[in-house]
Design a protein around this motif. Structure first.
Motif, PDB file in Angstrom:
ATOM      1  N   HIS A   1      25.168   2.412  18.091  1.00 62.29           N
ATOM      2  CA  HIS A   1      24.377   3.344  17.274  1.00 62.29           C
ATOM      3  C   HIS A   1      23.739   2.612  16.098  1.00 62.29           C
ATOM      4  O   HIS A   1      22.556   2.778  15.799  1.00 62.29           O
ATOM      5  N   LEU A   2      24.525   1.779  15.424  1.00 62.06           N
ATOM      6  CA  LEU A   2      24.013   1.033  14.261  1.00 62.06           C
ATOM      7  C   LEU A   2      22.869   0.113  14.677  1.00 62.06           C
ATOM      8  O   LEU A   2      21.855   0.006  13.977  1.00 62.06           O
TER       9      LEU A   2
ATOM     10  N   VAL B   1      20.937  10.207  15.685  1.00 64.46           N
ATOM     11  CA  VAL B   1      22.183   9.460  15.528  1.00 64.46           C
ATOM     12  C   VAL B   1      22.949  10.057  14.353  1.00 64.46           C
ATOM     13  O   VAL B   1      22.357  10.341  13.306  1.00 64.46           O
ATOM     14  N   VAL B   2      24.250  10.269  14.523  1.00 70.46           N
ATOM     15  CA  VAL B   2      25.115  10.737  13.436  1.00 70.46           C
ATOM     16  C   VAL B   2      26.216   9.709  13.220  1.00 70.46           C
ATOM     17  O   VAL B   2      26.892   9.313  14.166  1.00 70.46           O
TER      18      VAL B   2
ATOM     19  N   VAL C   1      18.394  10.389  11.316  1.00 67.45           N
ATOM     20  CA  VAL C   1      19.668   9.664  11.294  1.00 67.45           C
ATOM     21  C   VAL C   1      20.502  10.222  10.147  1.00 67.45           C
ATOM     22  O   VAL C   1      20.030  10.267   9.001  1.00 67.45           O
ATOM     23  N   ILE C   2      21.721  10.657  10.438  1.00 69.48           N
ATOM     24  CA  ILE C   2      22.592  11.231   9.413  1.00 69.48           C
ATOM     25  C   ILE C   2      23.768  10.291   9.162  1.00 69.48           C
ATOM     26  O   ILE C   2      24.426   9.846  10.110  1.00 69.48           O
TER      27      ILE C   2
ATOM     28  N   ASP D   1      24.003  18.045  12.252  1.00 68.18           N
ATOM     29  CA  ASP D   1      24.476  17.044  13.218  1.00 68.18           C
ATOM     30  C   ASP D   1      23.943  17.285  14.637  1.00 68.18           C
ATOM     31  O   ASP D   1      23.539  16.331  15.308  1.00 68.18           O
ATOM     32  N   PRO D   2      23.935  18.538  15.114  1.00 73.57           N
ATOM     33  CA  PRO D   2      23.477  18.753  16.495  1.00 73.57           C
ATOM     34  C   PRO D   2      22.011  18.367  16.712  1.00 73.57           C
ATOM     35  O   PRO D   2      21.619  18.049  17.824  1.00 73.57           O
TER      36      PRO D   2
END
Ligand code: ZN
Length: 256
Positions: free
Chosen positions: A6-7, A232-233, A217-218, A227-228
């Motif tokens: 993700h990062l 990317v969370v 992005v959160i 979030d939903p």
């Protein structure tokens, strides 16, 4: 997908973005030791905030306001930017980030070197006169209030002096809000960090970015209201996460 993958994705998006924007809430500044005023143990769990209309109407309310603000002033004056603030300022200098929209009033983005900072709730680093609009450094006025217990008046016009922050019951500054909406609509990458994204306008800006085709992005320790919807969370500390994204994004450049 692992957190590391993700990062890496986020780092790639950052390097590809035409216009990236960061939206920050209290969570970025708790890492600098500034308490989240809404959290348990935060200032509003100990005393009632002074509503703006009471501030205007009553000398007692103004005294209570100055008492609370003078107490909180020490937290702001002593706080220093952390990794999160510094990485965002660096991204702005590098041209990777086009603006910061913040709910925070501590001014730490500017202390870290960020330029285009839209402060939705104003700043605690200035005192403003509600009469003539003059602005003053808070320190001498706060010190005098603590020494004399007398609410100060504007030295220029005798008007009411208040921190240049948005009080409960006071509207958000329209020009700042308008610019934040415009920036959110125009960006193709929107970072939301340190905010639960539940109350307006914090809830609306990331949604606007998404609806305009931007990626969301959160980064937040706790789950958020959006979030939903996010691409990317990352439920992680903000400073360490941004440092890692920065490291990966710098590698992207070498690889490109
Ligand atoms: Zn004045």
């Amino acid at each position: 997908m692992t957190d590391q993958e993700h990062l890496a994705r986020v780092a790639r998006w950052l390097r590809q973005a035409r216009c990236a924007v960061a939206f920050t809430g209290a969570g970025i500044s708790t890492e600098s030791g500034i308490p989240d005023f809404r959290s348990p143990g935060g200032i509003w769990s100990k005393s009632q905030p002074v509503m703006f209309e009471d501030f205007l109407a009553s000398p007692q309310a103004r005294h209570e306001y100055w008492r609370q603000k003078s107490q909180a002033h020490g937290d702001f004056a002593a706080a220093a930017p952390n990794h999160g603030h510094r990485v965002l300022a660096q991204w702005q200098r590098q041209g990777w980030l086009h603006g910061v929209i913040t709910q925070n009033i501590d001014g730490l983005h500017q202390v870290a070197g960020s330029r285009r900072v839209l402060e939705l709730h104003g700043t605690a680093r200035k005192i403003a006169c509600l009469g003539c609009g003059a602005r003053f450094d808070p320190q001498p006025l706060v010190t005098r209030f603590i020494e004399t217990d007398v609410v100060p008046e504007c030295p220029k016009c005798g008007g009411l002096l208040k921190h240049a922050t948005v009080s409960f019951g006071q509207g958000l500054p329209p020009a700042v809000l308008e610019e934040a909406i415009e920036l959110s609509r125009r960006c193709d990458l929107f970072f939301a960090m340190g905010s639960s994204l539940v109350v307006e306008p914090a809830a609306g800006l990331p949604r606007l970015a998404r609806e305009s085709g931007g990626r969301l992005v959160i980064v937040n320790r706790q789950p958020t209201g959006q979030d939903p919807e996010a691409d990317v969370v990352l439920h992680a500390p903000i400073g360490a996460t941004l440092v890692e994204i920065d490291r990966l994004a710098a590698g992207e450049e070498l690889g490109a």
